[in-house]
Design a protein around this motif. Structure first.
Motif, PDB file in Angstrom:
ATOM      1  N   ALA A  78      -3.623   0.127   2.568  1.00  0.00           N
ATOM      2  CA  ALA A  78      -3.866   1.114   1.501  1.00  0.00           C
ATOM      3  C   ALA A  78      -4.834   0.618   0.440  1.00  0.00           C
ATOM      4  O   ALA A  78      -5.135   1.357  -0.518  1.00  0.00           O
ATOM      5  CB  ALA A  78      -2.529   1.484   0.855  1.00  0.00           C
ATOM      6  N   ALA A  79      -5.362  -0.597   0.566  1.00  0.00           N
ATOM      7  CA  ALA A  79      -6.107  -1.255  -0.521  1.00  0.00           C
ATOM      8  C   ALA A  79      -7.245  -0.403  -1.066  1.00  0.00           C
ATOM      9  O   ALA A  79      -7.465  -0.331  -2.292  1.00  0.00           O
ATOM     10  CB  ALA A  79      -6.641  -2.604  -0.042  1.00  0.00           C
ATOM     11  N   GLU A  80      -7.999   0.262  -0.195  1.00  0.00           N
ATOM     12  CA  GLU A  80      -9.173   1.011  -0.668  1.00  0.00           C
ATOM     13  C   GLU A  80      -8.796   2.221  -1.502  1.00  0.00           C
ATOM     14  O   GLU A  80      -9.646   2.819  -2.179  1.00  0.00           O
ATOM     15  CB  GLU A  80     -10.036   1.449   0.527  1.00  0.00           C
ATOM     16  N   HIS A  81      -7.511   2.595  -1.475  1.00  0.00           N
ATOM     17  CA  HIS A  81      -7.074   3.765  -2.236  1.00  0.00           C
ATOM     18  C   HIS A  81      -6.355   3.375  -3.532  1.00  0.00           C
ATOM     19  O   HIS A  81      -5.908   4.257  -4.277  1.00  0.00           O
ATOM     20  CB  HIS A  81      -6.141   4.626  -1.383  1.00  0.00           C
ATOM     21  N   LEU A  82      -6.236   2.066  -3.797  1.00  0.00           N
ATOM     22  CA  LEU A  82      -5.563   1.623  -5.020  1.00  0.00           C
ATOM     23  C   LEU A  82      -6.554   1.577  -6.185  1.00  0.00           C
ATOM     24  O   LEU A  82      -7.732   1.258  -6.011  1.00  0.00           O
ATOM     25  CB  LEU A  82      -4.946   0.237  -4.803  1.00  0.00           C
ATOM     26  N   ARG A  83      -6.018   1.882  -7.387  1.00  0.00           N
ATOM     27  CA  ARG A  83      -6.848   1.895  -8.588  1.00  0.00           C
ATOM     28  C   ARG A  83      -6.496   0.704  -9.478  1.00  0.00           C
ATOM     29  O   ARG A  83      -5.393   0.146  -9.386  1.00  0.00           O
ATOM     30  CB  ARG A  83      -6.632   3.183  -9.380  1.00  0.00           C
ATOM     31  N   ALA A  84      -7.386   0.380 -10.353  1.00  0.00           N
ATOM     32  CA  ALA A  84      -7.152  -0.744 -11.266  1.00  0.00           C
ATOM     33  C   ALA A  84      -5.986  -0.462 -12.202  1.00  0.00           C
ATOM     34  O   ALA A  84      -5.309  -1.395 -12.659  1.00  0.00           O
ATOM     35  CB  ALA A  84      -8.425  -1.042 -12.061  1.00  0.00           C
ATOM     36  N   ASP A  85      -5.748   0.835 -12.525  1.00  0.00           N
ATOM     37  CA  ASP A  85      -4.666   1.157 -13.450  1.00  0.00           C
ATOM     38  C   ASP A  85      -3.325   1.378 -12.761  1.00  0.00           C
ATOM     39  O   ASP A  85      -2.345   1.733 -13.417  1.00  0.00           O
ATOM     40  CB  ASP A  85      -5.031   2.382 -14.291  1.00  0.00           C
ATOM     41  N   HIS A  86      -3.265   1.217 -11.453  1.00  0.00           N
ATOM     42  CA  HIS A  86      -1.976   1.285 -10.753  1.00  0.00           C
ATOM     43  C   HIS A  86      -1.098   0.104 -11.178  1.00  0.00           C
ATOM     44  O   HIS A  86      -1.570  -1.041 -11.247  1.00  0.00           O
ATOM     45  CB  HIS A  86      -2.165   1.230  -9.222  1.00  0.00           C
ATOM     46  N   ILE A  87       0.153   0.379 -11.440  1.00  0.00           N
ATOM     47  CA  ILE A  87       1.133  -0.696 -11.626  1.00  0.00           C
ATOM     48  C   ILE A  87       1.629  -1.104 -10.245  1.00  0.00           C
ATOM     49  O   ILE A  87       2.104  -0.267  -9.481  1.00  0.00           O
ATOM     50  CB  ILE A  87       2.313  -0.222 -12.497  1.00  0.00           C
ATOM     51  N   GLU A  88       1.517  -2.370  -9.907  1.00  0.00           N
ATOM     52  CA  GLU A  88       1.949  -2.834  -8.585  1.00  0.00           C
ATOM     53  C   GLU A  88       3.274  -3.581  -8.682  1.00  0.00           C
ATOM     54  O   GLU A  88       3.443  -4.444  -9.558  1.00  0.00           O
ATOM     55  CB  GLU A  88       0.887  -3.727  -7.948  1.00  0.00           C
ATOM     56  N   GLU A  89       4.176  -3.216  -7.789  1.00  0.00           N
ATOM     57  CA  GLU A  89       5.477  -3.889  -7.692  1.00  0.00           C
ATOM     58  C   GLU A  89       5.568  -4.533  -6.313  1.00  0.00           C
ATOM     59  O   GLU A  89       5.754  -3.858  -5.300  1.00  0.00           O
ATOM     60  CB  GLU A  89       6.628  -2.893  -7.875  1.00  0.00           C
ATOM     61  N   MET A 112      -4.040   6.126   7.906  1.00  0.00           N
ATOM     62  CA  MET A 112      -3.208   6.783   6.916  1.00  0.00           C
ATOM     63  C   MET A 112      -3.407   8.290   6.988  1.00  0.00           C
ATOM     64  O   MET A 112      -4.510   8.771   7.257  1.00  0.00           O
ATOM     65  CB  MET A 112      -3.549   6.292   5.502  1.00  0.00           C
ATOM     66  N   THR A 113      -2.345   9.044   6.714  1.00  0.00           N
ATOM     67  CA  THR A 113      -2.443  10.490   6.723  1.00  0.00           C
ATOM     68  C   THR A 113      -3.078  10.970   5.417  1.00  0.00           C
ATOM     69  O   THR A 113      -3.073  10.260   4.395  1.00  0.00           O
ATOM     70  CB  THR A 113      -1.059  11.139   6.873  1.00  0.00           C
ATOM     71  N   VAL A 114      -3.617  12.189   5.450  1.00  0.00           N
ATOM     72  CA  VAL A 114      -4.215  12.776   4.247  1.00  0.00           C
ATOM     73  C   VAL A 114      -3.173  12.866   3.139  1.00  0.00           C
ATOM     74  O   VAL A 114      -3.456  12.569   1.971  1.00  0.00           O
ATOM     75  CB  VAL A 114      -4.788  14.174   4.574  1.00  0.00           C
ATOM     76  N   ARG A 115      -1.945  13.247   3.491  1.00  0.00           N
ATOM     77  CA  ARG A 115      -0.896  13.383   2.486  1.00  0.00           C
ATOM     78  C   ARG A 115      -0.568  12.030   1.848  1.00  0.00           C
ATOM     79  O   ARG A 115      -0.332  11.944   0.636  1.00  0.00           O
ATOM     80  CB  ARG A 115       0.358  13.990   3.113  1.00  0.00           C
ATOM     81  N   ALA A 116      -0.567  10.961   2.635  1.00  0.00           N
ATOM     82  CA  ALA A 116      -0.300   9.635   2.082  1.00  0.00           C
ATOM     83  C   ALA A 116      -1.357   9.245   1.060  1.00  0.00           C
ATOM     84  O   ALA A 116      -1.040   8.701  -0.013  1.00  0.00           O
ATOM     85  CB  ALA A 116      -0.244   8.602   3.202  1.00  0.00           C
ATOM     86  N   VAL A 117      -2.616   9.546   1.345  1.00  0.00           N
ATOM     87  CA  VAL A 117      -3.700   9.234   0.410  1.00  0.00           C
ATOM     88  C   VAL A 117      -3.519  10.032  -0.878  1.00  0.00           C
ATOM     89  O   VAL A 117      -3.702   9.518  -1.987  1.00  0.00           O
ATOM     90  CB  VAL A 117      -5.068   9.529   1.057  1.00  0.00           C
ATOM     91  N   GLN A 118      -3.128  11.307  -0.737  1.00  0.00           N
ATOM     92  CA  GLN A 118      -2.920  12.148  -1.912  1.00  0.00           C
ATOM     93  C   GLN A 118      -1.797  11.604  -2.796  1.00  0.00           C
ATOM     94  O   GLN A 118      -1.915  11.567  -4.033  1.00  0.00           O
ATOM     95  CB  GLN A 118      -2.583  13.572  -1.479  1.00  0.00           C
ATOM     96  N   VAL A 119      -0.711  11.174  -2.178  1.00  0.00           N
ATOM     97  CA  VAL A 119       0.437  10.680  -2.933  1.00  0.00           C
ATOM     98  C   VAL A 119       0.083   9.387  -3.667  1.00  0.00           C
ATOM     99  O   VAL A 119       0.456   9.190  -4.837  1.00  0.00           O
ATOM    100  CB  VAL A 119       1.645  10.478  -1.994  1.00  0.00           C
ATOM    101  N   ILE A 120      -0.622   8.492  -3.002  1.00  0.00           N
ATOM    102  CA  ILE A 120      -1.038   7.251  -3.659  1.00  0.00           C
ATOM    103  C   ILE A 120      -1.937   7.550  -4.852  1.00  0.00           C
ATOM    104  O   ILE A 120      -1.810   6.950  -5.930  1.00  0.00           O
ATOM    105  CB  ILE A 120      -1.751   6.324  -2.646  1.00  0.00           C
ATOM    106  N   ALA A 121      -2.832   8.513  -4.688  1.00  0.00           N
ATOM    107  CA  ALA A 121      -3.747   8.861  -5.775  1.00  0.00           C
ATOM    108  C   ALA A 121      -2.990   9.388  -6.993  1.00  0.00           C
ATOM    109  O   ALA A 121      -3.409   9.165  -8.142  1.00  0.00           O
ATOM    110  CB  ALA A 121      -4.756   9.898  -5.290  1.00  0.00           C
ATOM    111  N   GLY A 122      -1.881  10.073  -6.777  1.00  0.00           N
ATOM    112  CA  GLY A 122      -1.131  10.660  -7.882  1.00  0.00           C
ATOM    113  C   GLY A 122      -0.033   9.786  -8.428  1.00  0.00           C
ATOM    114  O   GLY A 122       0.658  10.180  -9.379  1.00  0.00           O
ATOM    115  N   ALA A 123       0.175   8.601  -7.868  1.00  0.00           N
ATOM    116  CA  ALA A 123       1.284   7.741  -8.278  1.00  0.00           C
ATOM    117  C   ALA A 123       0.901   6.851  -9.448  1.00  0.00           C
ATOM    118  O   ALA A 123      -0.263   6.461  -9.616  1.00  0.00           O
ATOM    119  CB  ALA A 123       1.730   6.883  -7.105  1.00  0.00           C
TER     120      ALA A 123
END
Length: 507
Positions: A31-42, A1-12
């Motif tokens: 992307a699993a390691e970058h997902l948070r418990a409070d992320h809404i998943e669709e 994953m690119t650095v920008r992709a990680v940043q965007v996931i963190a801010g979503a």
């Protein structure tokens, strides 16, 4: 994953991803390691993948309905002020599922597309083989194409990647074999992921191939030894043909490559637009090119290839050179203009190939666009019914034979395509042919003068047979003489077209 992709996931606020009905998503696992418990998943779950459906709109209707529904779900989050990150394996706009959301939402909401590493780049990296170098052309193909289309495109390109294997693998393998690319082809499965596999494509069992696999035909240039020259030109004349045969049997790439063959290739009347995919592939695969200098100049220079150029009066010597090279294990392409079997090099090669010691050497003849067909297409359809093809050159046969054949074809009311009508040393044949044809044809019979078709000085003119001026005809001109039924007409845009009806009047 690119650095920008990680940043965007963190801010979503919302993470969306596509998956099949089993619910597993490769994009999510990456992307699993970058997902948070409070992320809404669709999870955007496809209703169908490869199976049939009873949807009234069929397979396409079912998918279109799904995409509309999925886009509406994402739009609801966006309207609520949430930031949505749609994650996609590879690059989102390269055969990616995201593109269907993009087409439905990007014009309505601020959108940023984060480029990703495609499976093409990942596969090449895992193989450790360059995809393309210098002027090589890389072609990316979906394995879902029909076999004939895959075969043609594989034959005509320098390097290739075929995607979406899985159930298409048997078709792809056959296309690789038919195009002659199977020995070069590699197989890569799940590049950079768990379960990665790389092997030669020829060794793969079709039953073990998943959808997420690709076939790679890498750069040919990359396999050449360092410092290999772009090409070596060898001039050949009638006086030096024997010497050339003995001095050009090794090349800048070292020893002969194995089983040799000769492929006689037609380049068409001019330039790459007239070259068939099969011929393009044969020229690219050849280690040696043999031919008349003018025709060799139409073929792009390729590193490692050796060229043996000659004038147009040493056809037998040229054929013998090609067969000698093949006898020593070289892959040789004899380059001919137009179609190699029509007043061209195929006859010369086969004549020599049927003599000892060449009878065991494989020889193939590939068809090309001949000058008569190219000229006829430019003029309309003057060869739309029965026609004859005759060369006016008396260098290889006496004029008496030519005159006899002209009489016979004209008497049979055939349209005529006249090759080699004139040159600096042959100036009277066109006039004689006109006189002879007027014995059988009306003076206003359409005659097409097609010069340099496909070239920079192309011109197509139509005159009456009685007005045919021999001084306006040279070796680069082809003549098409209509039958008694051939018609010429001017259309509303000012262009003139000539055609010969397919129906012949009853007597």
């Amino acid at each position: 994953m690119t650095v920008r992709a990680v940043q965007v996931i963190a801010g979503a606020d919302v993470i969306a991803y596509h998956s099949a009905r089993h619910g597993r998503s490769i994009a999510r696992s990456i992307a699993a390691e970058h997902l948070r418990a409070d992320h809404i998943e669709e999870a955007l779950i496809y209703p169908v993948t490869t199976e049939s459906t009873d949807h009234p709109g069929g397979y396409r209707g079912a998918l279109d309905e799904f995409y509309e529904s999925a886009a509406a779900r994402l739009a609801a989050h966006l309207d609520a002020g949430r930031t949505v990150a749609v994650i996609s394996e590879g690059d989102p706009l390269f055969y990616g599922s995201y593109q269907h959301m993009h087409k439905r939402l990007a014009h309505r909401y601020p959108t940023e597309v984060i480029p990703g590493v495609t499976s093409v780049s990942a596969a090449a990296a895992r193989l450790g083989k360059p995809l393309a170098e210098a002027d090589e052309v890389l072609t990316i193909l979906p394995g879902t194409l029909p076999e004939e289309e895959l075969t043609a495109r594989l034959a005509s390109t320098d390097t290739a990647v075929v995607m979406k294997l899985g159930r298409t693998f048997p078709t792809v393998r056959r296309a690789m074999e038919r195009s002659g690319r199977l020995p070069e082809a590699h197989y890569v499965e799940r590049a950079t992921m768990t379960g990665e596999r790389t092997e030669k494509l020829a060794d793969i069992d079709a039953e073990t191939v998943p959808y997420f696999s690709v076939s790679v035909v890498p750069s040919r240039i990359a396999d050449l030894p360092p410092g290999t020259a772009t090409s070596t030109e060898t001039a050949m004349t009638a006086e030096t043909a024997t010497a050339t045969t003995t001095t050009t049997t090794t090349t800048t790439t070292g020893e002969p490559s194995g089983h040799g063959e000769v492929v006689v290739v037609g380049t068409g009347p001019a330039g790459p637009l007239w070259l068939t995919p099969e011929s393009r592939g044969a020229l690219a695969a050849a280690e040696d090119l043999v031919g008349y200098t003018t025709y060799l100049d139409r073929v792009p220079l390729r590193p490692g290839q050796r060229r043996h150029a000659s004038d147009n009066k040493v056809e037998s010597e040229r054929a013998e050179l090609a067969l000698d090279l093949a006898r020593r294990g070289r892959r040789v392409a004899v380059v001919s203009g137009g179609d190699p079997g029509i007043f061209a090099m195929a006859t010369a090669v086969l004549e020599v190939a049927c003599q000892a010691p060449y009878r065991a050497i494989p020889v193939r003849v590939l068809p090309g666009v001949t000058a008569a067909n190219a000229a006829a297409a430019r003029a309309g359809a003057p060869l739309g019914h029965d026609y004859a093809v005759i060369s006016l050159s008396d260098r290889l046969k006496p004029w008496e034979v030519i005159a006899e054949r002209l009489h016979a074809a004209a008497g049979a009311d055939l349209a005529l395509a006249l090759y080699n009508p004139g040159s600096r040393s042959r100036t009277w044949q066109v006039g004689k042919a006109r006189e002879l044809l007027l014995e059988h044809r009306a003076p206003d019979t359409p005659v097409i003068l097609a010069r340099d078709i496909g070239g920079p000085e192309e011109s197509v003119r139509t005159v009456h047979l009685a007005d045919l001026d021999p001084h306006q005809v040279d070796m680069r001109t082809l003549l098409i003489v209509g039958s008694s039924q051939t018609q010429a007409a001017r259309r509303d845009d000012g262009t003139q077209v000539v055609w010969t009806p397919r129906r012949y009047p009853e007597k």
